[in-house]
Design a protein around this motif. Structure first.
Motif, PDB file in Angstrom:
ATOM      1  N   ASP A  17     -44.426-127.243 -52.758  1.00 34.68           N
ATOM      2  CA  ASP A  17     -43.253-126.998 -51.911  1.00 34.68           C
ATOM      3  C   ASP A  17     -43.526-127.389 -50.462  1.00 34.68           C
ATOM      4  O   ASP A  17     -42.650-127.937 -49.772  1.00 34.68           O
ATOM      5  CB  ASP A  17     -42.853-125.519 -51.964  1.00 34.68           C
ATOM      6  N   ALA A  18     -44.742-127.079 -49.989  1.00 31.97           N
ATOM      7  CA  ALA A  18     -45.100-127.395 -48.610  1.00 31.97           C
ATOM      8  C   ALA A  18     -45.338-128.884 -48.398  1.00 31.97           C
ATOM      9  O   ALA A  18     -45.176-129.398 -47.295  1.00 31.97           O
ATOM     10  CB  ALA A  18     -46.356-126.616 -48.214  1.00 31.97           C
ATOM     11  N   LEU A  19     -45.701-129.580 -49.462  1.00 33.77           N
ATOM     12  CA  LEU A  19     -46.097-130.988 -49.366  1.00 33.77           C
ATOM     13  C   LEU A  19     -44.919-131.946 -49.421  1.00 33.77           C
ATOM     14  O   LEU A  19     -44.769-132.825 -48.566  1.00 33.77           O
ATOM     15  CB  LEU A  19     -47.065-131.312 -50.505  1.00 33.77           C
ATOM     16  N   VAL A  20     -44.077-131.805 -50.447  1.00 33.94           N
ATOM     17  CA  VAL A  20     -43.048-132.815 -50.735  1.00 33.94           C
ATOM     18  C   VAL A  20     -41.792-132.565 -49.894  1.00 33.94           C
ATOM     19  O   VAL A  20     -41.089-131.575 -50.091  1.00 33.94           O
ATOM     20  CB  VAL A  20     -42.697-132.825 -52.236  1.00 33.94           C
ATOM     21  N   THR A 228     -45.699-140.421 -39.686  1.00 39.36           N
ATOM     22  CA  THR A 228     -45.171-139.357 -38.837  1.00 39.36           C
ATOM     23  C   THR A 228     -44.327-138.412 -39.696  1.00 39.36           C
ATOM     24  O   THR A 228     -43.474-138.852 -40.460  1.00 39.36           O
ATOM     25  CB  THR A 228     -44.313-139.939 -37.709  1.00 39.36           C
ATOM     26  N   GLY A 229     -44.603-137.129 -39.590  1.00 37.41           N
ATOM     27  CA  GLY A 229     -43.912-136.147 -40.418  1.00 37.41           C
ATOM     28  C   GLY A 229     -44.572-135.900 -41.754  1.00 37.41           C
ATOM     29  O   GLY A 229     -44.162-135.013 -42.507  1.00 37.41           O
ATOM     30  N   GLY A 230     -45.623-136.678 -42.071  1.00 33.85           N
ATOM     31  CA  GLY A 230     -46.356-136.484 -43.322  1.00 33.85           C
ATOM     32  C   GLY A 230     -47.136-135.178 -43.307  1.00 33.85           C
ATOM     33  O   GLY A 230     -47.523-134.689 -42.248  1.00 33.85           O
ATOM     34  N   ARG A 231     -47.378-134.622 -44.481  1.00 32.70           N
ATOM     35  CA  ARG A 231     -47.990-133.296 -44.594  1.00 32.70           C
ATOM     36  C   ARG A 231     -49.388-133.347 -45.211  1.00 32.70           C
ATOM     37  O   ARG A 231     -49.659-134.149 -46.106  1.00 32.70           O
ATOM     38  CB  ARG A 231     -47.108-132.394 -45.457  1.00 32.70           C
ATOM     39  N   LYS A 272     -49.499-130.630 -36.416  1.00 32.57           N
ATOM     40  CA  LYS A 272     -48.881-129.353 -36.100  1.00 32.57           C
ATOM     41  C   LYS A 272     -49.122-128.425 -37.283  1.00 32.57           C
ATOM     42  O   LYS A 272     -48.730-128.731 -38.416  1.00 32.57           O
ATOM     43  CB  LYS A 272     -47.382-129.523 -35.862  1.00 32.57           C
ATOM     44  N   ALA A 273     -49.791-127.306 -37.034  1.00 37.54           N
ATOM     45  CA  ALA A 273     -50.053-126.343 -38.104  1.00 37.54           C
ATOM     46  C   ALA A 273     -48.750-125.715 -38.569  1.00 37.54           C
ATOM     47  O   ALA A 273     -47.943-125.262 -37.757  1.00 37.54           O
ATOM     48  CB  ALA A 273     -51.025-125.272 -37.616  1.00 37.54           C
ATOM     49  N   LEU A 274     -48.558-125.690 -39.881  1.00 32.87           N
ATOM     50  CA  LEU A 274     -47.331-125.112 -40.444  1.00 32.87           C
ATOM     51  C   LEU A 274     -47.570-123.773 -41.126  1.00 32.87           C
ATOM     52  O   LEU A 274     -46.610-123.125 -41.542  1.00 32.87           O
ATOM     53  CB  LEU A 274     -46.699-126.085 -41.450  1.00 32.87           C
ATOM     54  N   ALA A 298     -50.331-128.586 -42.671  1.00 29.97           N
ATOM     55  CA  ALA A 298     -50.129-129.167 -41.338  1.00 29.97           C
ATOM     56  C   ALA A 298     -49.283-130.423 -41.464  1.00 29.97           C
ATOM     57  O   ALA A 298     -49.213-131.042 -42.531  1.00 29.97           O
ATOM     58  CB  ALA A 298     -51.463-129.486 -40.673  1.00 29.97           C
ATOM     59  N   GLU A 299     -48.643-130.825 -40.353  1.00 26.07           N
ATOM     60  CA  GLU A 299     -47.744-131.983 -40.343  1.00 26.07           C
ATOM     61  C   GLU A 299     -48.205-132.987 -39.294  1.00 26.07           C
ATOM     62  O   GLU A 299     -48.576-132.616 -38.177  1.00 26.07           O
ATOM     63  CB  GLU A 299     -46.321-131.522 -40.033  1.00 26.07           C
ATOM     64  N   ARG A 300     -48.164-134.271 -39.653  1.00 22.99           N
ATOM     65  CA  ARG A 300     -48.524-135.347 -38.740  1.00 22.99           C
ATOM     66  C   ARG A 300     -47.445-135.473 -37.670  1.00 22.99           C
ATOM     67  O   ARG A 300     -46.251-135.602 -37.993  1.00 22.99           O
ATOM     68  CB  ARG A 300     -48.663-136.659 -39.513  1.00 22.99           C
ATOM     69  N   THR A 301     -47.835-135.426 -36.422  1.00 22.65           N
ATOM     70  CA  THR A 301     -46.843-135.408 -35.347  1.00 22.65           C
ATOM     71  C   THR A 301     -46.603-136.782 -34.731  1.00 22.65           C
ATOM     72  O   THR A 301     -45.536-137.021 -34.174  1.00 22.65           O
ATOM     73  CB  THR A 301     -47.289-134.446 -34.233  1.00 22.65           C
ATOM     74  N   GLU A 302     -47.587-137.653 -34.824  1.00 19.58           N
ATOM     75  CA  GLU A 302     -47.379-138.989 -34.266  1.00 19.58           C
ATOM     76  C   GLU A 302     -48.384-139.931 -34.893  1.00 19.58           C
ATOM     77  O   GLU A 302     -49.439-139.525 -35.359  1.00 19.58           O
ATOM     78  CB  GLU A 302     -47.549-138.985 -32.744  1.00 19.58           C
TER      79      GLU A 302
END
Length: 305
Positions: A17-20, A228-231, A272-274, A298-302
């Protein structure tokens, strides 16, 4: 018990759920195991989505052959090779760290003191040396350092001396039972309910497979392959793994200033830690092996130009 033992995927829905977040994206299952996470990821993807899996274990590669889905592919490689993928090509990377139930429950793999078998512990038994082979040549200080550093075992010194003493008597340790009995004789006290050999087996497994070094490599490589936005969705099972994941996310979640160029703009934060998650009480009750699991997301921010 054979290596065909049922494997219960830990934190299955929480991790996926957190990944996709993009059904058309390309995702990476860095540790296929028996494919629990992979199958659920595939169920969340559109016809345009893709899933690339990695695993060292030949038995995992054989299990992956059961997935008849053109969107899926697997590589017989450690997840440190993830960095070979194209830059900014992935919408998410899942890491289910540690050893799987089929590996633990197979006596011939040598991961567990609960079964008598050859002292192997390699994730890929076709490559490298086994624990027994390493113990047959390593010095007392080397063995003690491994057991102390990777097992956080305070009796590492006495255990290492006992291993080498037995070897010098012409009886090198070659089976799981031999090692477990030797450790039990060298460890004077232990936490209630824990087998005296637990920390030593963990340490030798982590060392022989270079697990912590590969984890650091795959975390760094993930920054390059994530869009960007990848988890990142990472499940750890002991404090050494979790500490590495936690530290990495924290370091990459800060702006970095170059002290040599105080007026230059800072390097932007890259993650960014989620959140941090633990298995539910119901999951721990149904699958006690999940009790130590920690999921960090976590999410890739840039992504650099």
């Amino acid at each position: 018990m054979s290596s065909t033992a049922v494997h219960t995927t830990v934190m299955l829905h929480e991790a996926v759920d957190a990944l996709v977040h993009d059904p058309d994206g390309t995702y990476i299952d860095a540790t296929f195991g028996r494919g629990g996470h992979s199958r659920l990821i595939l169920s969340r993807l559109s016809p345009a989505g893709r899933l690339i899996a990695f695993d060292k274990d030949p038995e995992a590669i054989a299990a992956a052959a059961e997935i008849a889905d053109s969107r899926f592919s697997i590589r017989h490689e450690g997840f440190a090779q993830l960095g070979d993928l194209p830059p900014a090509s992935a919408a998410g990377v899942l890491m289910d760290l540690g050893v799987s139930s089929p590996q633990i429950d197979s006596p011939v793999r040598g991961f567990s003191f609960r079964f008598d078998g050859p002292l192997d512990m390699r994730m890929d038994p076709t490559r490298g040396e086994s624990v027994a082979e390493w113990l047959a040549a390593a010095e007392v200080q080397q063995i003690a350092e491994v057991i102390r550093d990777y097992g956080e075992e305070r009796f590492a010194g006495p255990i290492a001396k006992a291993i080498v003493a037995r070897r010098q008597e012409g009886r090198p340790v070659s089976t799981t039972t031999e090692l477990a009995e030797l450790v039990a004789g060298a460890v004077k006290t232990r936490e209630q309910g824990q087998n005296p050999a637990t920390r030593t087996f963990q340490a030798l497994r982590i060392f022989i497979n270079a697990e912590l070094e590969e984890l650091q490599q795959v975390l760094s490589a993930s920054l390059g392959v994530l869009q960007t936005g990848g988890r990142i969705s990472a499940i750890s099972f002991h404090s050494l793994e979790d500490r590495i994941v936690k530290t990495f996310i924290a370091q990459q979640s800060k702006e970095v200033y170059d002290r040599r160029a105080p007026f230059a703009p800072p390097q932007p934060m890259r993650l960014k830690a989620l959140g941090r998650f633990k298995p539910s009480a119901a999951e721990v009750s149904a699958n006690p092996r999940s009790r130590s699991a920690v999921l960090r997301v976590a999410e890739r921010t840039e992504v650099p130009a």
